[in-house]
Design an enzyme around this catalytic site. Structure first.
Site, PDB file in Angstrom:
ATOM      1  N   GLU A 125       0.834  -1.210   0.000  1.00 57.28           N
ATOM      2  CA  GLU A 125       0.000   0.000   0.000  1.00 57.28           C
ATOM      3  C   GLU A 125       0.867   1.258   0.000  1.00 57.28           C
ATOM      4  OE1 GLU A 125      -3.178  -0.103   2.826  1.00 57.28           O
ATOM      5  OE2 GLU A 125      -3.193   2.047   3.124  1.00 57.28           O
ATOM      6  N   GLU A 176       4.685  11.181  10.016  1.00 60.49           N
ATOM      7  CA  GLU A 176       5.264  10.991  11.359  1.00 60.49           C
ATOM      8  C   GLU A 176       5.518   9.501  11.630  1.00 60.49           C
ATOM      9  OE1 GLU A 176       2.635  12.919  10.695  1.00 60.49           O
ATOM     10  OE2 GLU A 176       3.464  14.909  11.114  1.00 60.49           O
TER      11      GLU A 176
HETATM   12  C1  FAD Z   1      -9.492  10.343   2.461  1.00 65.91           C
HETATM   13  C2  FAD Z   1      -9.045   9.261   3.407  1.00 65.91           C
HETATM   14  C3  FAD Z   1      -9.173   7.935   3.010  1.00 65.91           C
HETATM   15  C4  FAD Z   1      -8.811   6.907   3.888  1.00 65.91           C
HETATM   16  N1  FAD Z   1      -9.036   5.606   3.535  1.00 65.91           N
HETATM   17  C5  FAD Z   1      -8.908   4.625   4.471  1.00 65.91           C
HETATM   18  C6  FAD Z   1      -9.338   3.287   4.197  1.00 65.91           C
HETATM   19  O1  FAD Z   1      -9.780   2.957   3.098  1.00 65.91           O
HETATM   20  N2  FAD Z   1      -9.263   2.379   5.194  1.00 65.91           N
HETATM   21  C7  FAD Z   1      -8.775   2.670   6.432  1.00 65.91           C
HETATM   22  O2  FAD Z   1      -8.739   1.798   7.293  1.00 65.91           O
HETATM   23  N3  FAD Z   1      -8.339   3.933   6.721  1.00 65.91           N
HETATM   24  C8  FAD Z   1      -8.412   4.910   5.777  1.00 65.91           C
HETATM   25  N4  FAD Z   1      -8.002   6.185   6.058  1.00 65.91           N
HETATM   26  C9  FAD Z   1      -7.473   6.480   7.390  1.00 65.91           C
HETATM   27  C10 FAD Z   1      -5.995   6.866   7.419  1.00 65.91           C
HETATM   28  O3  FAD Z   1      -5.198   5.750   7.185  1.00 65.91           O
HETATM   29  C11 FAD Z   1      -5.777   7.519   8.803  1.00 65.91           C
HETATM   30  O4  FAD Z   1      -6.367   8.802   8.742  1.00 65.91           O
HETATM   31  C12 FAD Z   1      -4.297   7.607   9.171  1.00 65.91           C
HETATM   32  O5  FAD Z   1      -3.830   6.325   9.481  1.00 65.91           O
HETATM   33  C13 FAD Z   1      -4.065   8.531  10.381  1.00 65.91           C
HETATM   34  O6  FAD Z   1      -4.878   8.163  11.449  1.00 65.91           O
HETATM   35  P1  FAD Z   1      -5.779   9.259  12.198  1.00 65.91           P
HETATM   36  O7  FAD Z   1      -6.505  10.025  11.159  1.00 65.91           O
HETATM   37  O8  FAD Z   1      -6.591   8.574  13.228  1.00 65.91           O
HETATM   38  O9  FAD Z   1      -4.745  10.230  12.888  1.00 65.91           O
HETATM   39  P2  FAD Z   1      -4.080  10.047  14.340  1.00 65.91           P
HETATM   40  O10 FAD Z   1      -3.530   8.686  14.487  1.00 65.91           O
HETATM   41  O11 FAD Z   1      -5.055  10.511  15.373  1.00 65.91           O
HETATM   42  O12 FAD Z   1      -2.888  11.096  14.264  1.00 65.91           O
HETATM   43  C14 FAD Z   1      -3.103  12.504  14.230  1.00 65.91           C
HETATM   44  C15 FAD Z   1      -1.761  13.177  13.914  1.00 65.91           C
HETATM   45  O13 FAD Z   1      -0.835  12.871  14.950  1.00 65.91           O
HETATM   46  C16 FAD Z   1       0.302  12.239  14.402  1.00 65.91           C
HETATM   47  N5  FAD Z   1       0.780  11.224  15.345  1.00 65.91           N
HETATM   48  C17 FAD Z   1       0.081  10.172  15.837  1.00 65.91           C
HETATM   49  N6  FAD Z   1       0.856   9.470  16.661  1.00 65.91           N
HETATM   50  C18 FAD Z   1       2.076  10.073  16.677  1.00 65.91           C
HETATM   51  C19 FAD Z   1       3.320   9.792  17.317  1.00 65.91           C
HETATM   52  N7  FAD Z   1       3.492   8.727  18.100  1.00 65.91           N
HETATM   53  N8  FAD Z   1       4.363  10.656  17.104  1.00 65.91           N
HETATM   54  C20 FAD Z   1       4.225  11.724  16.273  1.00 65.91           C
HETATM   55  N9  FAD Z   1       3.077  12.023  15.639  1.00 65.91           N
HETATM   56  C21 FAD Z   1       2.020  11.210  15.829  1.00 65.91           C
HETATM   57  C22 FAD Z   1      -0.156  11.620  13.088  1.00 65.91           C
HETATM   58  O14 FAD Z   1       0.926  11.416  12.200  1.00 65.91           O
HETATM   59  C23 FAD Z   1      -1.131  12.664  12.616  1.00 65.91           C
HETATM   60  O15 FAD Z   1      -0.425  13.708  11.977  1.00 65.91           O
HETATM   61  C24 FAD Z   1      -8.282   7.229   5.168  1.00 65.91           C
HETATM   62  C25 FAD Z   1      -8.123   8.571   5.538  1.00 65.91           C
HETATM   63  C26 FAD Z   1      -8.501   9.570   4.684  1.00 65.91           C
HETATM   64  C27 FAD Z   1      -8.343  10.999   5.138  1.00 65.91           C
END
Ligand code: FAD
Length: 379
Positions: A242, A367
């Site tokens: 991916e 990150e």
């Molecule tokens: C348009 C779109 C399509 C998507 N499609 C899919 C899909 O088909 N299937 C699916 O399962 N998911 C999907 N996703 C989800 C995507 O994979 C997640 O949004 C991504 O993994 C980040 O998770 P989160 O949004 O919960 O952010 P969080 O995990 O809450 O993180 C928020 C921010 O904090 C940062 N962060 C988190 N932990 C740390 C750390 N330890 N140190 C430093 N920085 C940190 C992250 O990098 C991010 O910038 C999609 C997302 C979008 C926006």
């Protein structure tokens, strides 16, 4: 040699299809906020879905480089959402059936996947958990021979009209955190599975994105994918594919945007001259072309290791990090070089800037990529 004659012939086929059957329609699909199901079926007819799967399931038994070519040419359609939806189906969900599925699961599902009758979605992310995948709270509990799934998922691409969901759920409450997850196949229309919301996004409009609820969703014991408790490791292994393909999409779309921008610069006149004659802009293009090529070579290097079956998590993370950050840099600079026109809705460069903003967030954020890279060299 990775780009064999066969792969280059395949490139011509995909390119012709993209230019003739996708490009003329993307504006409409962007407005509809989804691609039509017929697109999957048409791609199935042309043999463009599941090209790496065995011939007996409708695939072409091809190698990963051919998939790289598919992603490169799809990204040239100038609709990030269209390419994203297709690649989620072909490479970000269904490969788990091929890699860890039973013969029964392969026979049942792969023909529909390769023909485009069955559209696939991957459901890992939840409202409370994204990056920290091992902490998901959706649960699957054995009830007799069946598994009963409860929880919710969000940001699921192809989630609104998906036919087959690859769902990550917790099947154990104790023991090692990374051995508590399992993957399940859940068919669309299974009682208890509902789309609670179609999500509205900054970009990637042509890919539909859903919030899903699993309320006592009952699936047969045969719907578990791979070994119970191995889900986290299966997901991590699949995420390399991916991430590589998200890097490939970023590189090819950035390359297309630069081509479009160079054309614009040569046509637009200011101060009695074409913009393409100004050294400040020519050098900016030169820098960006260099970054695209650097991203391509880094990604091809990671693909070579992936194809050879070598440990490549660090190189893949570097490629994903560098290519997605590069695409965002290219989008910023290309919007700038278009002046006011670059800020207007529906110009390809403006769409690129909205669409490719996603890739430093999804499929493992920048990150998270830095964490993986750092772990490989800093104890
Ligand atoms: C348009 C779109 C399509 C998507 N499609 C899919 C899909 O088909 N299937 C699916 O399962 N998911 C999907 N996703 C989800 C995507 O994979 C997640 O949004 C991504 O993994 C980040 O998770 P989160 O949004 O919960 O952010 P969080 O995990 O809450 O993180 C928020 C921010 O904090 C940062 N962060 C988190 N932990 C740390 C750390 N330890 N140190 C430093 N920085 C940190 C992250 O990098 C991010 O910038 C999609 C997302 C979008 C926006």
């Amino acid at each position: 040699m990775h780009m064999t004659v066969e792969n280059e012939l395949f490139r011509e086929t995909v390119s012709r299809f993209v230019q003739q059957e996708i490009v003329p329609n993307v504006d409409e699909w962007e407005q509809l906020e989804q691609i039509p199901r017929e697109l999957f079926r048409r791609m199935g007819e042309l043999g463009l879905l599941g090209i790496e799967y065995p011939v007996k399931y409708g695939g072409a038994g091809a190698g990963f480089w051919m998939t790289v070519v598919l992603a490169e040419e799809l990204a040239r359609c100038r609709s990030g959402g269209t390419a994203f939806s297709i690649i989620v189906h072909t490479d970000m969900s269904s490969p788990w059936i091929a890699s860890v599925g039973t013969e029964e699961q392969k026979t049942k599902y792969l023909p529909g996947i390769t023909s485009g009758q069955t559209v696939c979605a991957l459901a890992i992310t939840e409202p409370g958990v994204g990056s920290d995948m091992s902490s998901i709270s959706t649960r699957a509990v054995l009830d007799g021979e069946d598994w009963v799934i409860n929880g919710s998922k969000t940001y699921i691409t192809n989630g609104v009209y998906g036919d087959l969901y690859f769902v990550a759920a917790r099947t154990r409450e104790t023991g090692r955190k990374h051995q508590q997850l399992s993957l399940f196949l859940v068919e669309g229309g299974t009682p208890g599975l509902s789309v609670s919301k179609k999500l509205s996004k900054t970009g990637m409009w042509a890919s539909d994105t859903a919030e899903l609820v699993f309320d006592g969703v009952r699936v047969s014991g045969t719907n578990i994918l791979g070994q119970e408790g191995e889900g986290f490791y299966q997901l991590v292994a699949g995420l390399q594919r991916e991430r590589l393909l998200s890097a490939v999409l970023c590189i090819s779309a950035a390359d297309q945007t630069l081509t479009d921008t160079v054309e614009f610069l040569s046509q637009r006149q200011t101060f009695g001259q074409s913009l393409s004659t100004f050294q400040a802009l020519r050098h900016r293009i030169a820098d960006l072309l260099t970054e695209v090529e650097a991203a391509r070579q880094l990604t091809y290097h990671a693909v070579r290791k992936f194809v050879a079956g070598e440990d490549c998590a660090t190189e893949v993370s570097m490629a994903k990090l560098f290519a997605s950050e590069m695409a965002n840099k290219v989008s910023y600079e290309c919007v700038q070089m278009h002046g006011g026109l670059g800020y207007m809705r529906e110009l390809p460069v403006e769409r690129f800037a909205r669409d490719y903003r996603l890739w430093t967030i999804a499929a493992g954020s920048s990150e998270m990529m830095r964490e993986i890279i750092a772990k490989s060299s800093i104890s």
